[in-house]
Scaffold this motif. Structure first.
Motif, short mmCIF file in Angstrom:
data_model
loop_
_atom_site.label_atom_id
_atom_site.label_comp_id
_atom_site.label_asym_id
_atom_site.label_seq_id
_atom_site.Cartn_x
_atom_site.Cartn_y
_atom_site.Cartn_z
N SER A 5 0.83 -1.20 0.00
CA SER A 5 0.00 0.00 0.00
C SER A 5 0.86 1.25 0.00
O SER A 5 2.05 1.21 0.27
N ARG A 6 0.23 2.35 -0.31
CA ARG A 6 0.90 3.64 -0.35
C ARG A 6 0.44 4.48 0.83
O ARG A 6 -0.70 4.35 1.27
N TYR A 11 0.80 11.32 1.39
CA TYR A 11 0.75 11.94 0.07
C TYR A 11 -0.21 13.13 0.08
O TYR A 11 0.08 14.19 -0.48
N ASP A 93 5.27 4.84 6.79
CA ASP A 93 3.98 5.42 6.44
C ASP A 93 3.92 6.89 6.83
O ASP A 93 4.88 7.44 7.36
N SER A 98 6.18 9.94 2.85
CA SER A 98 5.96 10.76 1.67
C SER A 98 7.14 11.68 1.41
O SER A 98 7.63 11.79 0.28
N GLU A 101 10.15 9.65 0.24
CA GLU A 101 10.04 9.30 -1.18
C GLU A 101 10.37 10.51 -2.05
O GLU A 101 11.08 10.39 -3.05
#
Length: 164
Positions: A5-6, A11, A93, A98, A101
Motif C-alpha cells: 500500500s501507499r 501523500y 507510512d 511521503s 520518497e
C-alpha cells in the motif's frame, strides 16, 4: 499499512503543502503586481529542463546533500551511480514516508524543482536565469563526464557491452 500500500495520508499532506505554497506565492505575486512570464522560448524550455534535471539529482542523489535528506532517508546497498548515493525513505507510512520518497526520487522531486524555478522566474528572473544556466551547464558537464568515461572503457576494451 501493508507492504504494497501507499501512504495516502502522507501523500495528501504533501500535496496540501505543495498547493498551499503555490497558492501563497500566487497571492503574493498578485499583491505585489508580479506577472507570469508570457511564454518560454525553446532555449528557456531546454535550459530549464536540464536545470531541473540537475537540481533534482542534486537534491535526491548527490552525496554532498545526503545530510539534508538524512532525517527522512537512509542509505541502501545499491550503487547510486557516479557521485551519487542510493537511499530509501526511513518511515514506513505517513508524512515521513511521503517526504522520504520525495527526497529520494528525482522524478518526484522534479515537480518541486520546476515550481521553484518558475517562482524564481516571477520574483527574481535575472538570478533565476543565472541559476538555470549554471545548473544546465553542470548537467551538460555530467553527461560529458559519463560519455568520456564510456569512451575510455571502450578504448580499453572494458566496456560491459564488449565483455558479453
Amino acid at each position: 499499512m501493508t507492504d504494497n500500500s501507499r501512504p495516502v495520508g502522507g501523500y495528501a499532506a504533501t500535496m496540501v503543502a505543495y498547493a498551499t505554497a503555490v497558492a501563497v506565492v500566487a497571492l503574493l505575486g498578485n499583491a505585489t503586481g508580479r506577472k507570469l512570464p508570457r511564454d518560454m522560448t525553446i532555449r528557456d524550455l531546454v535550459v530549464t529542463a536540464f536545470a531541473t534535471h540537475k537540481l533534482s539529482r542534486l537534491g535526491t542523489k548527490a552525496a554532498v546533500t545526503a545530510p539534508v535528506r538524512a532525517a527522512f532517508t537512509r542509505p541502501v546497498a545499491a550503487d547510486g551511480g557516479p557521485g551519487e548515493v542510493a537511499e530509501e525513505p526511513k518511515a514506513t507510512d505517513g508524512i515521513g514516508r511521503s517526504i522520504g520518497e520525495l527526497l529520494s526520487c528525482p522524478f518526484c522531486f522534479d515537480v518541486w524543482a520546476i515550481t521553484g524555478l518558475t517562482i524564481g522566474h516571477v520574483f527574481a528572473p535575472r538570478m533565476t536565469r543565472v541559476l538555470t544556466d549554471a545548473a544546465a551547464a553542470l548537467a551538460g558537464a555530467d553527461f560529458l563526464h559519463l560519455a568520456y568515461a564510456t569512451a575510455q572503457q571502450i578504448a580499453e576494451g572494458e566496456h560491459p557491452a564488449l565483455l558479453g
